[in-house]
Design an enzyme around this catalytic site. Structure first.
Site, PDB file in Angstrom:
ATOM      1  N   ARG A 108      73.999  82.487  67.365  1.00  0.00           N
ATOM      2  CA  ARG A 108      74.334  82.595  65.931  1.00  0.00           C
ATOM      3  C   ARG A 108      75.786  82.188  65.755  1.00  0.00           C
ATOM      4  O   ARG A 108      76.659  82.723  66.433  1.00  0.00           O
ATOM      5  CB  ARG A 108      74.146  84.014  65.404  1.00  0.00           C
ATOM      6  CG  ARG A 108      74.831  84.192  64.053  1.00  0.00           C
ATOM      7  CD  ARG A 108      74.577  85.484  63.361  1.00  0.00           C
ATOM      8  NE  ARG A 108      73.252  85.513  62.783  1.00  0.00           N
ATOM      9  CZ  ARG A 108      72.895  86.284  61.770  1.00  0.00           C
ATOM     10  NH1 ARG A 108      73.768  87.082  61.200  1.00  0.00           N
ATOM     11  NH2 ARG A 108      71.662  86.269  61.318  1.00  0.00           N
ATOM     12  N   GLN A 138      64.380  83.427  60.370  1.00  0.00           N
ATOM     13  CA  GLN A 138      64.130  84.109  59.095  1.00  0.00           C
ATOM     14  C   GLN A 138      62.850  83.570  58.437  1.00  0.00           C
ATOM     15  O   GLN A 138      62.092  84.306  57.797  1.00  0.00           O
ATOM     16  CB  GLN A 138      65.345  83.872  58.179  1.00  0.00           C
ATOM     17  CG  GLN A 138      65.237  84.484  56.804  1.00  0.00           C
ATOM     18  CD  GLN A 138      65.477  85.986  56.795  1.00  0.00           C
ATOM     19  OE1 GLN A 138      66.426  86.473  57.385  1.00  0.00           O
ATOM     20  NE2 GLN A 138      64.606  86.724  56.117  1.00  0.00           N
TER      21      GLN A 138
HETATM   22  N1   CP Z   1      68.865  88.201  57.429  1.00  0.00           N
HETATM   23  C1   CP Z   1      69.712  88.240  58.485  1.00  0.00           C
HETATM   24  O1   CP Z   1      69.819  87.286  59.260  1.00  0.00           O
HETATM   25  O2   CP Z   1      70.371  89.414  58.628  1.00  0.00           O
HETATM   26  P1   CP Z   1      71.567  89.685  59.662  1.00  0.00           P
HETATM   27  O3   CP Z   1      72.747  88.867  59.216  1.00  0.00           O
HETATM   28  O4   CP Z   1      71.826  91.170  59.555  1.00  0.00           O
HETATM   29  O5   CP Z   1      71.118  89.290  61.034  1.00  0.00           O
HETATM   30  N1  NVA Z   2      73.463  82.759  53.763  1.00  0.00           N
HETATM   31  C1  NVA Z   2      73.767  83.976  54.458  1.00  0.00           C
HETATM   32  C2  NVA Z   2      72.568  84.467  55.228  1.00  0.00           C
HETATM   33  C3  NVA Z   2      72.768  85.781  55.936  1.00  0.00           C
HETATM   34  C4  NVA Z   2      71.547  86.204  56.682  1.00  0.00           C
HETATM   35  C5  NVA Z   2      74.951  83.759  55.390  1.00  0.00           C
HETATM   36  O1  NVA Z   2      74.965  82.733  56.094  1.00  0.00           O
HETATM   37  O2  NVA Z   2      75.860  84.582  55.391  1.00  0.00           O
END
Ligand code: CP
Ligand code: NVA
Length: 334
Positions: A108, A138
């Protein structure tokens, strides 16, 4: 016969065929049943995975950790600030080191090119846990949640994404919806619409699947008769805090309110990947309120807590979906 995804990476929805997507959703549903029945499923006993997080997370991290352990794997979490990656060690070197120790790598962080480069140099599957451009794990959870509400065939449903449609979640949903033969509508100001090249690619996919892509600034046109209304934060991780003022001005007309939900189909649902700013119980929510006087942002508390909101089913489904993705890519037999 279901498609084999053994040994593959999971980087973005454009890489998957509709059959592969459906296979992952089916697997996620069956893992959900097993989990509910307390049926052990340690199918990947003895394997090890590593989770690289350069941005914060609740759902994605916990989903990978719980799913990995449920499958019998060892799980190591590495946060960006404490690893050498990118600072003292290149992405190709990191990928080659980690794939000598682990059977799968989750990433991530920032640019999509980082996760693509990790995948190019790693000998094991690499899973995208969110980049600036996409959020594919997601998507499997969102499809499972829609399937639970509308039945197996999602084709023909009208799906509206409200607000910042150019972000990782908006981009991924547009691709996912057209691959499933759904009608994707991005509703927001022109400045926050997805990249025209991706829109064009999605329109080509839609021409084959029976879906469609519509971009509109008109809320009533977008939401009348919609089956799913989806939104996400107006400022994503990695964007500067100074942008809040501009985004609030641009996106406030696209907040998901009860008035918006009242235009939708009788059986419609509301989804949000979370986290969400729907009250003043968060640090950022409070700061924004002090600066701009807004108590609720992309969704009102009434909609978030209302009967059409399936956001906590959706959050739970992240774990089942990630388990399905890891299992499909790590297990030679399925
Ligand atoms: N929706 C999602 O990716 O949540 P987090 O940022 O908590 O992982
Ligand atoms: N668009 C948001 C999604 C979080 C799950 C972000 O990248 O912060």
């Amino acid at each position: 016969m279901h498609p084999s995804m053994y040994g593959r990476d999971f980087l973005k929805m454009l890489d998957l065929t509709p059959d592969e997507i459906r296979h992952l959703v089916r697997l996620a549903a069956s893992f959900k049943e097993m989990k509910r029945a307390h049926q052990p499923h340690r199918y990947l006993e003895g394997r090890n995975i590593v989770l690289l997080f350069e941005k914060t997370s609740t759902r994605t991290r916990c989903s990978f950790e719980v799913a990995g352990r449920d499958l019998g794997m060892g799980v190591v979490y590495v946060d960006g600030s404490s690893s050498q990656m990118g600072k003292k060690e290149s992405i190709p070197d990191t990928a080659r080191v980690l794939s000598r120790m682990f059977d799968g790598i989750e990433y991530r962080g920032y640019g999509q090119e980082i996760v693509e480069e990790l995948a190019e140099y790693a000998d094991c599957p690499v899973w995208n846990g969110l980049t600036t451009e996409s959020h594919p794990t997601q998507m499997i959870a969102d499809l499972l949640t829609m399937q639970e509400n509308f039945g197996r065939d999602l084709s023909g449903l009208r799906f509206v994404f409200m607000g910042d449609a150019q972000n990782n979640v908006g981009n991924s949903l547009m691709v996912t919806c057209v691959k499933m033969g759904m009608h994707f509508v991005a509703c927001g100001p022109e400045k926050q619409m997805p990249d025209p090249a991706l829109v064009e690619k999605c329109r080509q996919i839609a021409a084959e699947t029976g879906g469609s892509v519509t971009l509109t600034p008109d809320v009533a046109e977008a939401c009348t008769g919609a089956h799913v209304v989806y939104t996400d934060v107006w400022v994503s991780m990695g964007e500067p805090a100074e942008i809040w003022g501009e985004r609030i001005e641009l996106l406030s007309p696209y907040a998901v309110t009860q008035e918006v939900m009242d235009m939708t189909a009788e059986n419609s649902i509301f989804l949000h990947c979370l986290p969400a700013y729907h009250d003043l119980k968060t640090g950022v929510g409070k700061d924004v309120y002090e600066k701009f006087g807004k108590k609720e942002l992309e969704v009102t508390d009434e909609v978030f807590e209302g009967p059409k909101s399936k956001v906590f089913d959706e959050a739970e489904n992240r774990m089942h979906a990630i388990k399905a993705i890891m299992y499909a890519t790590l297990s030679p037999v399925q």
